[in-house]
Design a protein around this motif. Structure first.
Motif, PDB file in Angstrom:
ATOM      1  N   HIS A  35      17.931  46.466  20.116  1.00  0.00           N
ATOM      2  CA  HIS A  35      16.565  46.114  20.470  1.00  0.00           C
ATOM      3  C   HIS A  35      15.928  47.205  21.325  1.00  0.00           C
ATOM      4  O   HIS A  35      14.784  47.604  21.096  1.00  0.00           O
ATOM      5  CB  HIS A  35      16.535  44.774  21.200  1.00  0.00           C
ATOM      6  CG  HIS A  35      15.176  44.359  21.629  1.00  0.00           C
ATOM      7  ND1 HIS A  35      14.746  44.489  22.928  1.00  0.00           N
ATOM      8  CD2 HIS A  35      14.134  43.841  20.936  1.00  0.00           C
ATOM      9  CE1 HIS A  35      13.508  44.059  23.027  1.00  0.00           C
ATOM     10  NE2 HIS A  35      13.105  43.661  21.827  1.00  0.00           N
ATOM     11  N   ALA A  39      12.681  49.159  20.219  1.00  0.00           N
ATOM     12  CA  ALA A  39      11.469  48.888  20.996  1.00  0.00           C
ATOM     13  C   ALA A  39      10.916  50.148  21.656  1.00  0.00           C
ATOM     14  O   ALA A  39       9.704  50.270  21.836  1.00  0.00           O
ATOM     15  CB  ALA A  39      11.746  47.825  22.049  1.00  0.00           C
ATOM     16  N   SER A  40      11.800  51.098  21.995  1.00  0.00           N
ATOM     17  CA  SER A  40      11.308  52.331  22.613  1.00  0.00           C
ATOM     18  C   SER A  40      10.556  53.193  21.604  1.00  0.00           C
ATOM     19  O   SER A  40       9.667  53.955  21.965  1.00  0.00           O
ATOM     20  CB  SER A  40      12.456  53.125  23.235  1.00  0.00           C
ATOM     21  OG  SER A  40      13.326  53.609  22.239  1.00  0.00           O
ATOM     22  N   THR A  41      10.896  53.057  20.335  1.00  0.00           N
ATOM     23  CA  THR A  41      10.214  53.821  19.291  1.00  0.00           C
ATOM     24  C   THR A  41       9.084  53.031  18.661  1.00  0.00           C
ATOM     25  O   THR A  41       8.021  53.578  18.365  1.00  0.00           O
ATOM     26  CB  THR A  41      11.221  54.221  18.187  1.00  0.00           C
ATOM     27  OG1 THR A  41      12.286  54.955  18.792  1.00  0.00           O
ATOM     28  CG2 THR A  41      10.562  55.074  17.137  1.00  0.00           C
ATOM     29  N   TYR A  42       9.317  51.750  18.439  1.00  0.00           N
ATOM     30  CA  TYR A  42       8.337  50.876  17.812  1.00  0.00           C
ATOM     31  C   TYR A  42       7.995  49.745  18.793  1.00  0.00           C
ATOM     32  O   TYR A  42       8.650  48.698  18.795  1.00  0.00           O
ATOM     33  CB  TYR A  42       8.886  50.311  16.498  1.00  0.00           C
ATOM     34  CG  TYR A  42       9.274  51.387  15.511  1.00  0.00           C
ATOM     35  CD1 TYR A  42       8.304  52.154  14.885  1.00  0.00           C
ATOM     36  CD2 TYR A  42      10.614  51.644  15.221  1.00  0.00           C
ATOM     37  CE1 TYR A  42       8.648  53.151  13.983  1.00  0.00           C
ATOM     38  CE2 TYR A  42      10.965  52.644  14.310  1.00  0.00           C
ATOM     39  CZ  TYR A  42       9.983  53.392  13.704  1.00  0.00           C
ATOM     40  OH  TYR A  42      10.334  54.391  12.817  1.00  0.00           O
ATOM     41  N   PRO A  43       6.973  49.936  19.645  1.00  0.00           N
ATOM     42  CA  PRO A  43       6.648  48.968  20.699  1.00  0.00           C
ATOM     43  C   PRO A  43       6.379  47.542  20.205  1.00  0.00           C
ATOM     44  O   PRO A  43       6.493  46.601  20.983  1.00  0.00           O
ATOM     45  CB  PRO A  43       5.393  49.555  21.349  1.00  0.00           C
ATOM     46  CG  PRO A  43       5.422  51.007  21.023  1.00  0.00           C
ATOM     47  CD  PRO A  43       6.103  51.111  19.684  1.00  0.00           C
ATOM     48  N   ALA A  44       6.053  47.364  18.956  1.00  0.00           N
ATOM     49  CA  ALA A  44       5.793  46.017  18.438  1.00  0.00           C
ATOM     50  C   ALA A  44       7.006  45.109  18.583  1.00  0.00           C
ATOM     51  O   ALA A  44       6.863  43.886  18.637  1.00  0.00           O
ATOM     52  CB  ALA A  44       5.379  46.101  16.970  1.00  0.00           C
ATOM     53  N   GLY A  46       8.939  45.106  21.196  1.00  0.00           N
ATOM     54  CA  GLY A  46       9.208  44.928  22.623  1.00  0.00           C
ATOM     55  C   GLY A  46       9.209  43.485  23.081  1.00  0.00           C
ATOM     56  O   GLY A  46       9.992  43.117  23.953  1.00  0.00           O
ATOM     57  N   THR A  96      13.207  59.670  19.358  1.00  0.00           N
ATOM     58  CA  THR A  96      14.095  59.372  20.471  1.00  0.00           C
ATOM     59  C   THR A  96      14.666  60.683  20.998  1.00  0.00           C
ATOM     60  O   THR A  96      15.518  61.292  20.351  1.00  0.00           O
ATOM     61  CB  THR A  96      15.231  58.420  20.035  1.00  0.00           C
ATOM     62  OG1 THR A  96      14.644  57.253  19.454  1.00  0.00           O
ATOM     63  CG2 THR A  96      16.105  58.019  21.201  1.00  0.00           C
TER      64      THR A  96
END
Length: 127
Positions: A35, A39-44, A46, A96
Motif C-alpha cells: 500500500h 500510494a506514494s506513486t498513485y495518491p488515489a 492513499g 520511486t
C-alpha cells in the motif's frame, strides 16, 4: 489464438497469477508495504486501507493472469489488461526514487526485481 503466442501467454500468465495468489494471504506488514509503495506513486490509493489494497491488487493480478491463461480470451483483450498492469508497474518503478539511481536505471541488483514491468509489457500477445 495464434500458436506462437501460447508460450508467452502461459509464462506471463502463470507468473502474474502466482503473484496474485500469493498476495491473497498478505499479512499486515506486507499489505502496508504494498500500500505504501503504491500510494506514494498513485495518491488515489492513499485513503484505502492496506489490507483492502492488497486484496484489490491480488484480485487484479489474478484476473490478468487468468485472462492470459484462458485460450478463448482474445489476444487484444489479454494484451490490454497486460498493458495496464505493466504500465502501472513501470510508473511505480520510474517514480520511486529508491528504485532508481536518478537516471531510471536500477540502483541495486536487489531492486531489479521491481523492473519486470517492461519485460511484461514487451511480452504482449500478438506482438
Amino acid at each position: 489464438m495464434n500458436l506462437a503466442n501460447i508460450p508467452v501467454r502461459v509464462a506471463t500468465g502463470a507468473f502474474i497469477l502466482n503473484s496474485g495468489l500469493g498476495k491473497l494471504k498478505a499479512d499486515e506488514g506486507t499489505a502496508q508495504f504494498l500500500h505504501g509503495a503504491a500510494a506514494s506513486t498513485y495518491p488515489a490509493f492513499g485513503g484505502m486501507e492496506p489490507k483492502q489494497f492488497a486484496k484489490l491488487l491480488a484480485v487484479s493480478e489474478i484476473a490478468v493472469g487468468a485472462a492470459l491463461l484462458t485460450p478463448f480470451v482474445p489476444a487484444s483483450l489479454a494484451g490490454a489488461a497486460l498493458t495496464g498492469f505493466g504500465s502501472s508497474l513501470m510508473g511505480m518503478y520510474l517514480k520511486t526514487p529508491s528504485m532508481t539511481s536518478g537516471d531510471a536505471s536500477p540502483s541495486s541488483v536487489s531492486k531489479t526485481a521491481c523492473a519486470h514491468g517492461p519485460i511484461l509489457s514487451d511480452s504482449l500477445p500478438g506482438r
